[in-house]
Design a protein around this motif. Sequence first.
Motif, mmCIF file in Angstrom:
data_model
loop_
_atom_site.group_PDB
_atom_site.id
_atom_site.type_symbol
_atom_site.label_atom_id
_atom_site.label_comp_id
_atom_site.label_asym_id
_atom_site.label_seq_id
_atom_site.Cartn_x
_atom_site.Cartn_y
_atom_site.Cartn_z
ATOM 1 N N SER A 132 -9.709 -28.169 -29.536
ATOM 2 C CA SER A 132 -9.130 -28.611 -28.260
ATOM 3 C C SER A 132 -10.129 -28.344 -27.142
ATOM 4 O O SER A 132 -10.985 -27.461 -27.242
ATOM 5 N N ASP A 134 -10.825 -28.311 -22.678
ATOM 6 C CA ASP A 134 -10.307 -28.336 -21.314
ATOM 7 C C ASP A 134 -11.468 -28.199 -20.345
ATOM 8 O O ASP A 134 -12.626 -28.002 -20.742
ATOM 9 N N ALA A 135 -11.161 -28.290 -19.050
ATOM 10 C CA ALA A 135 -12.203 -28.329 -18.026
ATOM 11 C C ALA A 135 -13.028 -27.057 -17.961
ATOM 12 O O ALA A 135 -14.180 -27.085 -17.496
ATOM 13 N N SER A 136 -12.491 -25.936 -18.433
ATOM 14 C CA SER A 136 -13.235 -24.673 -18.345
ATOM 15 C C SER A 136 -14.478 -24.679 -19.231
ATOM 16 O O SER A 136 -15.370 -23.835 -19.059
ATOM 17 N N GLN A 137 -14.584 -25.624 -20.160
ATOM 18 C CA GLN A 137 -15.740 -25.679 -21.059
ATOM 19 C C GLN A 137 -16.871 -26.543 -20.502
ATOM 20 O O GLN A 137 -17.931 -26.639 -21.125
ATOM 21 N N LYS A 150 -10.201 -28.812 -12.085
ATOM 22 C CA LYS A 150 -9.696 -27.503 -12.486
ATOM 23 C C LYS A 150 -8.398 -27.626 -13.273
ATOM 24 O O LYS A 150 -7.511 -28.408 -12.929
ATOM 25 N N ASN A 151 -8.313 -26.903 -14.367
ATOM 26 C CA ASN A 151 -7.115 -26.828 -15.220
ATOM 27 C C ASN A 151 -6.754 -28.168 -15.884
ATOM 28 O O ASN A 151 -5.628 -28.360 -16.338
ATOM 29 N N THR A 152 -7.698 -29.085 -15.929
ATOM 30 C CA THR A 152 -7.433 -30.374 -16.574
ATOM 31 C C THR A 152 -7.548 -30.231 -18.093
ATOM 32 O O THR A 152 -8.545 -29.736 -18.601
ATOM 33 N N GLU A 153 -6.522 -30.678 -18.794
ATOM 34 C CA GLU A 153 -6.582 -30.700 -20.255
ATOM 35 C C GLU A 153 -7.072 -32.073 -20.714
ATOM 36 O O GLU A 153 -6.654 -33.095 -20.190
ATOM 37 N N PHE A 154 -7.941 -32.063 -21.684
ATOM 38 C CA PHE A 154 -8.532 -33.298 -22.158
ATOM 39 C C PHE A 154 -7.706 -33.871 -23.314
ATOM 40 O O PHE A 154 -7.256 -33.127 -24.187
#
Length: 536
Positions: A132, A134-137, A150-154
């Motif tokens: 999985s 998300d934007a933190s990567q 920020k905090n966007t899930e892909f």
Amino acid sequence: MKRRTFLGLTTLGPVIFSNATQAEPLPEPNKVPGEGTATPTSPSPKGNFSFDALSTRMQAKAKEAFESPKITLPEAFQSLSYQDYYAIRFDPNKALWRDGSNFQLQFYPLGWLFQTPVEIFEIVNGQAQPLSFDASQFLFQAPLDPTRFKNTEFPGVAGFKMHYPLNREDVSDEVVSFLGSSYFRAVGQGNTYGLSARGLAINTATNQQEEFPLFTAFYVEKPTSNTEQMIVYATLEGPSVTGAYRFVIQPGKHTRMDVTSRLFFRQDVERLGIAPMTSMFLFGPANQHAFDDYRTRVHDSEGLKIIRSDGTELWRSLQNAKSLANAYFAEKNPRAFGLYQRHRHFRDYQDANHHYERRPSLLVEPRGEWGQGNISLVEIPTKVESNDNIVAFWQPEIPIKAGQAAQYDYRLTWGALEEDRVRLARVKAIRTGEDISATPNPKQRKLIVDFEGGALDNLTAEAQISSRLSITHAKIIQSRVFPIPSAHIWRLMIDLEPEGDAPMEFVGALTDGNKDLSEIWLYQMRTDDAQPINDE
């Protein structure tokens, strides 16, 4: 089809089955869904992952109608421009396997041209588990506002790139990239990215709409700490076909990929392209006149190399045709074919930005017998170097019908590939121009082909060297072969007069009267090739 049948195909080469629905089913730990059941591409959580099981799943999926992926991207990714997209980078500190292997994986975000997510699975101890994102990567650089993401899930990613210490032990270089449809590319030592390969080409340069099947999911085996190769599996889907692929990738001076492709056809296919590659040829010495450019060459590849079943070598110089050009080279069980970049010095290009001298060549070596077919070359007119306008692939002679299945095994080798310059002389350059005699004939053209290496290196200027030359749609006024000792080359000079508007086809080789001293050279030329391409 039983496992031993598939294994047998590895040595026998491709086999076209009369009807996939009548073949014995591939072994699978779980039941193959029936006709009315949707077939997921991701593996069942029960049982170990296997290529046979993945193949079975894609074979069953070929019985279902293709559905284009429907996905709504997160708002922040919907309108990314080219500049915006490449301002997003995967954080290298969060690369998969960063601390446990020489191999590392980084991932491409969705957006810009890449709107369709692919699933990524990691295979550990035989089990495939989804990754999985998300934007933190990811790192969001200027001109982007990082707070928008920020905090966007892909819903997935667009693809991935593989890093490996290719050129230095302390630097992890990008070696392989899978991004967009079924495109992928790789480099060898000292290379920068250039031409691309594809999983499959369907109806390229035909009256039908070209189809671009998609790699929809990738399964990557977690490498051990000391492994020198990586294994990647992929599923392929399109309106006409499904497929399962296996790539065994070994980076090095020449990066090698051993590819197994298992294909299951939903529809008839007019023109099937196996092991397709895509490149760019804008201009070289033969058509430089058409471009107001300070550089002497602009191309990712300059020739199509073919090694026939008997070892005979052909070299087809590429061109930037003024209209769509198709060339077909009929072969039976060819040893190899590929798009090559021969000129390897900065002085050959004079481009301090793109460094075309560092672009890799790509050679396809079929495994087993591929039978009768042709190596197809498509040349598309272009005025800019940002367009890939060269396509080459193997086209089997056997018609492809819905319900059939096939397997092709081959090796791809990427890099600054060396050629045997002791056994055969090679084409160094071609040039064209007007008749420049004292009384020039405006209808005549001059064609120059320079050869170097092989037995030519040991000949004196008095050696009796001639050409075996065949030309269609043109009349040879005169031709001669002579040495230029200061340049260490032998030159074939042809004065010719075109006959009509049809493309002129050239086939030739240098000979001492007993045997060929050079590779066989082929070319196609039109009278207006050296003129600028119209805007029409």
